[in-house]
Design an enzyme around this catalytic site. Structure first.
Site, PDB file in Angstrom:
ATOM      1  N   ALA A  16      39.503  28.706  47.636  1.00 54.55           N
ATOM      2  CA  ALA A  16      40.425  29.756  47.218  1.00 54.55           C
ATOM      3  C   ALA A  16      41.789  29.527  47.863  1.00 54.55           C
ATOM      4  O   ALA A  16      41.877  29.176  49.039  1.00 54.55           O
ATOM      5  CB  ALA A  16      39.880  31.124  47.618  1.00 54.55           C
ATOM      6  N   CYS A  17      42.847  29.725  47.077  1.00 52.61           N
ATOM      7  CA  CYS A  17      44.193  29.478  47.585  1.00 52.61           C
ATOM      8  C   CYS A  17      45.131  30.600  47.177  1.00 52.61           C
ATOM      9  O   CYS A  17      44.760  31.495  46.434  1.00 52.61           O
ATOM     10  CB  CYS A  17      44.713  28.151  47.067  1.00 52.61           C
ATOM     11  SG  CYS A  17      45.092  28.201  45.305  1.00 52.61           S
ATOM     12  N   ASP A  18      46.362  30.491  47.644  1.00 56.96           N
ATOM     13  CA  ASP A  18      47.363  31.490  47.294  1.00 56.96           C
ATOM     14  C   ASP A  18      48.734  30.869  47.076  1.00 56.96           C
ATOM     15  O   ASP A  18      49.406  31.177  46.122  1.00 56.96           O
ATOM     16  CB  ASP A  18      47.452  32.547  48.393  1.00 56.96           C
ATOM     17  CG  ASP A  18      48.312  33.731  48.000  1.00 56.96           C
ATOM     18  OD1 ASP A  18      48.253  34.146  46.828  1.00 56.96           O
ATOM     19  OD2 ASP A  18      49.039  34.237  48.862  1.00 56.96           O
TER      20      ASP A  18
END
Length: 104
Positions: A16-18
């Site tokens: 998961a990234c942003d």
């Protein structure tokens, strides 16, 4: 206290990234290579769009709380500090390849 999953039971691993800087995409590629002989799907998703069938979510420590809120119940969230060579990520790969419990 935390959630635990056996390495042999992990079927979907989500990175998961942003920020969209590309580091997490590279990590996802690295994990796909490391786990290509294992029955595990490796996906890369935004931290706010974690799939409901994720077993383990790997994310930078700065995103861990958001990942825990967005991850399905029972998913193990594994935070890390550095994108390449972090012991937390190595622990995930080892649990999948060699068996054993993964917990946070």
């Amino acid at each position: 206290m935390g959630t635990t999953i056996e390495g042999k039971d992990i079927r979907k691993l989500v990175i998961a990234c942003d920020a969209g800087m590309g580091s997490s995409v590279m990590l996802a590629g690295q994990l796909r290579k490391a786990l290509k002989k294992q029955p595990v799907a490796v996906e890369h998703t935004p931290v706010d769009s974690i799939p409901s069938d994720a077993d383990v979510v790997v994310c930078h420590s700065g995103l861990a709380e958001r990942a825990r809120r967005g991850a399905p119940g029972g998913a193990v969230v594994v935070p890390f500090e550095i994108f390449i060579g972090d012991p937390a990520v190595d622990r995930v790969v080892k649990a999948i390849k060699d068996g054993g419990a993964l917990s946070v």
